[in-house]
Every structure is written in structure tokens, then in C-alpha cells.
Design a protein around this motif. Structure first.
Motif: not given
Lengths: 290, 296
Positions: A1, A3, A60, A73, B8, B10-19, B115-116
Motif C-alpha cells: 500500500m 512504497r 496505493g 485521498l 508488489a 499488494a503494495l500498489d493496489q489502487p483503491v478506487p476513489r474519486r478525488a 489533505q487531498p
């Protein structure tokens, strides 16, 4: 998650972070451990995109410099101290940061209640105690249920009661599958919250150990929190460090890690240096709770 | 999938989320900035002072004209132009200067940028919120002034008042841009506000004196004198206000006459371009500096 790849950050000639690499899979919890100036806070600021750096950090899969907004986010952040405008209302603050996170319909009271601040929404931020402000920061960090929590010495400026309450709250969160990266001076926090400990010295991660190993290395040890006048604190840290203790500044005094048989030694050392201690408390480093 | 690539992933797994969208973030920051400005005393004090001084200037000007109101460019408008020249730049410069630097000093800026949000969104939001407060302050000040004068039967010329309000807002926005630039560059709020007050003194008093001294000592030609005058947004406001109020620019001396002769019907566009430059250029410079400087 998370890196972190070969990250370096310089301030003039000083290398605050030096070729640091660290990977946190989803659900991992890593403590950044080290004395003041070890580079913990700088690394966290790099991760949040607050500082430019060499290397790469992704949350992510999103690069924090190139795609910072979307990367952040995914992150809930709790700083050492909350710097809100004093006149800002508590619920208003929650709603404001909720909007920044894209949460259109937000129940601020429910968010506050989740961290034990039910009924405080109508107050001004200045009316909250230090511990309550940190809980407010935590409620804001948890808005939108981010998968990553980043904490920067969140208990440093709290008294023993506030510290215990906040660590209790965070302990509850660490078991919920969130990825957690936090900086701490306190072994008892590390023991409760971390799965792994990255030990930092002079900007580098010198070793990464399991929290259980870390706890056993600190078994029987305690942390002395010495309260003294602000003008004595830097000299006290120098005297203690010269005397062979691991000492660091915190919000209202100095923290000293002591072995069980040497709890009185820092007092003698500071008395010889002519530094008066106004108050103290002592926290045994607990064994890790599985 | 081997163990390394599984880790790898698991590390880079993007989480779907809208900014949140850019306008939504800017609006959120602007709302907070506007509320902070209204809550703080400067807004109330400046608005009150502006209205009270405006009324005083208007009554004194009207009394000087024998109680008869004047349409178009009159003593009242001239008095209000001078008041705006003093009060509005000070209000806008100090408000802008205290904004980013104050947040940085409190630690709020770093927290906000954690914050985003993008830095340009925060800067534009702060600017928009303060601009809203300034517009409200100018409109309230001049509005109260105009309403009381009208109620007392003194005609000030609605067109002149509207032009004055519009140009005051343009001047406020330009000075706010300069204030925000100062705020981005300064490390401490007190330094930023001090620099803003110094800039105000420079623009209001020193530049006039320097221009006069320069004209005599360096024997500046009239076009050079006009060019130098146009570099000062307060001079632009003064000339534009007089021109908009149908007054002859000869009250400004040879430079005014030269401007009239050279640009004639294009004068509004020239003044407008200068003022737009004062609004946009410092704000762009502030944005560039803000994106590069540490918020800590």
C-alpha cells in the motif's frame, strides 16, 4: 500500500533522510523509531508531498509528487499538534475537511462521536484540551475511511491520561486492516500499535525488526518524562545524551529511556548540571499485546 | 504469480476513489477563508472605518459645494476617490499578507496541504475567499455612504458611485494579489504584514514623491512619466476613476493630457489592461512560488 524507494531529502548540507526504502503491504503497521533529528518527521512529510525529495514514494500505486491529490485521498494524517484557527468550530472543522475529501453529506456529530467527542461539535477548537484536539485530528483523519493512517508523534504534547486515551483509540483502529505508518519516541506506543519497527538514525533506516523483538529488547525498561522550564530542555537533552541515556525533547519536557536499575540516574545527572525538574512521570514499557 | 509480484501487487493496489473536483476544493477553501475573514476583526473595523470616513468626506465635500449635490465628477466623488486610494489598498494588502503566512505560522498550512488538495487550489481558494470579503466590505462601505447621502437628498451621481465601486473592487483585487504574493514569500505573518504596510506606504506616498523628484532631477519626458505612473496601480485607479467620472484628465497635469491625446477612446482599455496585469501577474507569481516553497 505504501512504497518508499530510495528517498533522500537534504536541507542545505544536512541529509535529513538518506536513501530510505520501505514497503508496507496493505494492513501492515510500521513504527518509525529514533531520536530527534533521526529523520522520522521528514520522511512523513515527504510521504505527504509536503516536501520535495529525491526518490519515489507511492501510496496505493499513486506517486505522491506527481499525483499527490489522489495519493493523499488514501491517507488520513494526524500531526503532532493541531494548528487550527482558534475561532473555528469543532463540527465546522470536520465538515470543512470532509468537503476537501469529497464527502458531500457528512454527519459531523457521528464522526466526532466515533472518537469520543460526542457533544463537543458546538464548541470552538480553542475550548478543547490537547488530548481532545488530537482526537479531533483523528476524527478528521478517519473521514472517508482512508486505507492508510499516518501519525507523526501524536502523543508528544499530551499528558499521561490524554496519551493513554489516544493510544487506546489508535490500538482499536490498528486491528481494522488499515495500513499504519507512525513516528514515535515511546516504546509503549510502538508495542501497542506496530507490527514492525523501522529504527532510524541520522536519516537512514538502520534496521527493521518485528515489534515483538523490539518489545523484548525494551523489556523492563521505562520511559521517564521529565517536566522542566523550556530554557533548560535543550541543555538537559545534551547532558543526558552525554551521560549515555537515550533522551529526546517532547512537547512539555524531556523523555529519557532508562533501564530498570537506573531510574534515578537521570535525576542525579541533571541535579549535577544544575537543571531543576518541576515534575515527572514514569511509564513502564509494556509487553506487546498480541 | 510468484511471491515477489504478489507482494508488489499488494503494495500498489489502487483503491478506487474519486478525488473532489477542482472547483469544489476551491469553493471549500474559499468558504473557510471568507468565514475566517468575516470572523476576524479587520473586516468589521475596515468596513466601519471606510463607511464612516466615506460619509464624513461626502458631507464635508457637499457642504463645501454649498449643499448642492453634483452630478458626474464632483467634490464628493473626488473625496471618495482619495479615501479609496488610502483605505482599500491598505485593507487588501494586509488581508492578503496575513493569509498564507498566518496559516503557515500556525501549522495549519502544512495540515491543509496534507489533505487531498493541490497547492494552486488552496491559493485560489484563499484568494477567492478574501476577494469576497473585500468586495463585501467595499460594497457595504460605499453602499451605506451612497444610501445615507441619497436619503439626505444629496445627489452624488449613481453612475459615478457605481464606477467608483467597480474600480475600487478592481484596485482591491490587484492589491490583494500583491498581498498574497508577499504572504507566500514571507516566513512569518508579522513580517508579511509589515512588508504589506511598507508596500502601501511606498505606493501611496513614496512613489508620488519619487515620480515628482525624478521628473525634475532626471528631466523625464512626458511619456516616461506616464509609463512610470501606470506602473503604480494606485495611479491607474486614480486616472481611471477621473476618466470614468467624465472628468478631464488635465487635472492630473501634462501626463493626463498626454494620455488623453495618445490613447483617446482606448483609455479605458489601457487602464483596464494595467489593472488586470496587477491582478493577474502577482497572483501567478504567488502561485509559482507557492508550488515550489515548503509550507513548513
Amino acid at each position: 500500500m505504501i512504497r518508499i524507494e530510495n528517498v533522500s531529502k537534504r536541507f542545505g548540507r544536512t541529509r535529513a533522510v538518506d536513501s530510505v526504502s520501505l514497503a508496507l503491504p496493505a494492513g501492515d503497521s510500521v513504527a518509525l523509531w529514533g531520536a530527534n533529528g533521526a529523520g522520522k518527521t521528514t520522511l512523513i512529510r515527504c510521504l505527504l508531498g509536503l516536501l520535495r525529495f529525491q526518490g519515489r514514494i507511492a501510496v496505493g500505486g499513486r506517486d505522491v509528487l506527481r499525483d499527490g491529490k489522489r495519493a493523499r485521498l488514501l491517507v488520513g494524517y494526524v500531526p503532532q499538534e493541531l494548528g487550527f484557527h482558534d475561532e473555528l468550530g469543532v463540527a465546522e472543522a470536520v465538515r470543512f475537511f470532509g468537503r476537501l475529501k469529497g464527502i458531500a453529506r457528512l454527519d459531523a456529530e457521528a464522526a466526532l462521536a466515533s472518537v469520543g467527542l460526542a457533544g463537543h461539535g458546538g464548541k470552538r477548537v480553542r475550548e478543547l484540551s490537547g488530548g481532545m484536539k488530537q482526537r479531533l485530528a483523528l476524527s478528521i483523519a478517519l473521514l472517508g475511511d482512508p486505507p492508510v493512517l499516518v501519525l507523526d508523534e501524536v502523543t508528544a504534547s499530551l499528558d499521561a491520561v490524554g496519551r493513554e486515551e489516544l493510544v487506546g483509540l489508535l490500538g482499536g483502529l490498528s486491528g481494522q486492516g488499515r495500513t499504519m505508518l507512525f513516528a514515535s519516541h515511546r516504546p509503549e506506543e510502538v508495542a501497542v500499535l506496530a507490527r514492525r519497527v523501522a529504527v532510524m538514525e541520522r536519516g537512514r533506516i538502520v534496521r527493521t525488526v518485528l515489534a515483538a523483538e523490539f518489545a523484548s529488547a525494551h523489556q523492563g525498561r521505562a520511559v521517564l518524562h521529565l517536566v522542566m522550564a523550556a530554557e533548560h530542555r535543550d541543555r538537559a537533552v545534551r547532558s543526558l545524551t552525554d551521560g549515555g541515556f537515550a533522551a529526546s525533547l517532547n512537547g512539555v519536557g524531556v523523555l529519557v529511556h532508562v533501564a530498570p536499575e537506573h531510574k534515578a540516574a537521570p535525576f542525579r545527572l541533571l541535579a549535577r548540571a544544575g537543571i531543576a525538574i518541576d515534575d515527572f512521570d514514569i511509564t513502564p514499557v509494556p509487553e506487546r499485546t498480541p | 504469480m510468484n511471491a515477489i509480484s504478489a507482494q508488489a501487487a499488494a503494495l500498489d493496489q489502487p483503491v478506487p476513489r474519486r478525488a473532489p473536483s477542482v472547483p469544489s476544493t476551491i469553493a471549500a477553501v474559499a468558504g473557510r477563508s471568507l468565514r475566517d475573514a468575516i470572523r476576524s476583526r479587520w473586516f468589521v473595523l475596515y468596513t466601519l472605518a471606510f463607511a464612516v470616513l466615506g460619509l464624513a468626506v461626502s458631507f464635508v465635500s457637499a457642504a463645501g459645494a454649498g449643499g448642492a449635490g453634483l452630478s458626474g465628477f464632483g467634490r464628493t466623488t473626488a473625496g471618495l476617490i482619495n479615501l479609496v486610494l488610502l483605505v482599500v489598498p491598505l485593507m487588501a494588502l494586509t488581508a492578503g499578507a496575513a493569509s498564507i503566512a498566518g496559516d503557515r505560522e500556525r501549522g495549519m498550512l502544512a495540515y491543509l496541504l496534507a489533505q487531498p488538495v493541490r497547492r494552486c487550489e488552496v491559493l485560489l481558494g484563499v484568494y477567492a475567499g478574501l476577494a469576497g470579503a473585500l468586495v463585501a466590505s467595499v460594497c457595504l462601505g460605499l453602499g451605506v455612504c451612497g444610501a445615507i447621502l441619497a436619503a439626505r437628498g444629496m445627489r452624488t451621481g449613481a453612475g459615478s458611485m457605481l464606477w467608483l465601486a467597480g474600480l475600487s473592487i478592481a484596485l482591491a483585487l490587484g492589491m490583494l494579489s500583491v498581498g498574497v504574493l508577499i504572504s507566500v514569500l514571507a516566513r512569518r505573518a508579522s513580517v508579511a504584514v509589515g512588508t504589506a504596510v511598507f508596500t502601501w506606504l511606498l505606493l501611496v506616498f513614496v512613489s508620488d514623491l519619487a515620480l515628482m523628484a525624478g521628473a525634475v532631477a532626471m528631466r523625464l519626458r512626458i511619456q516616461e512619466l506616464l509609463t512610470l505612473a501606470l506602473l503604480n496601480p494606485l495611479q491607474v485607479f486614480k486616472m481611471w476613476s477621473l476618466h470614468a467620472a467624465d472628468a478631464s484628465l488635465d487635472v492630473l497635469g501634462p501626463a493626463g493630457l498626454y494620455a488623453l491625446d495618445t490613447w483617446g477612446p482606448w483609455l479605458h482599455a489601457v487602464f483596464g489592461g494595467c489593472m488586470l496585469g496587477w491582478i493577474v501577474l502577482p497572483l501567478v507569481a504567488a502561485g509559482l512560488c507557492f508550488s515550489r516553497r515548503s509550507p513548513l
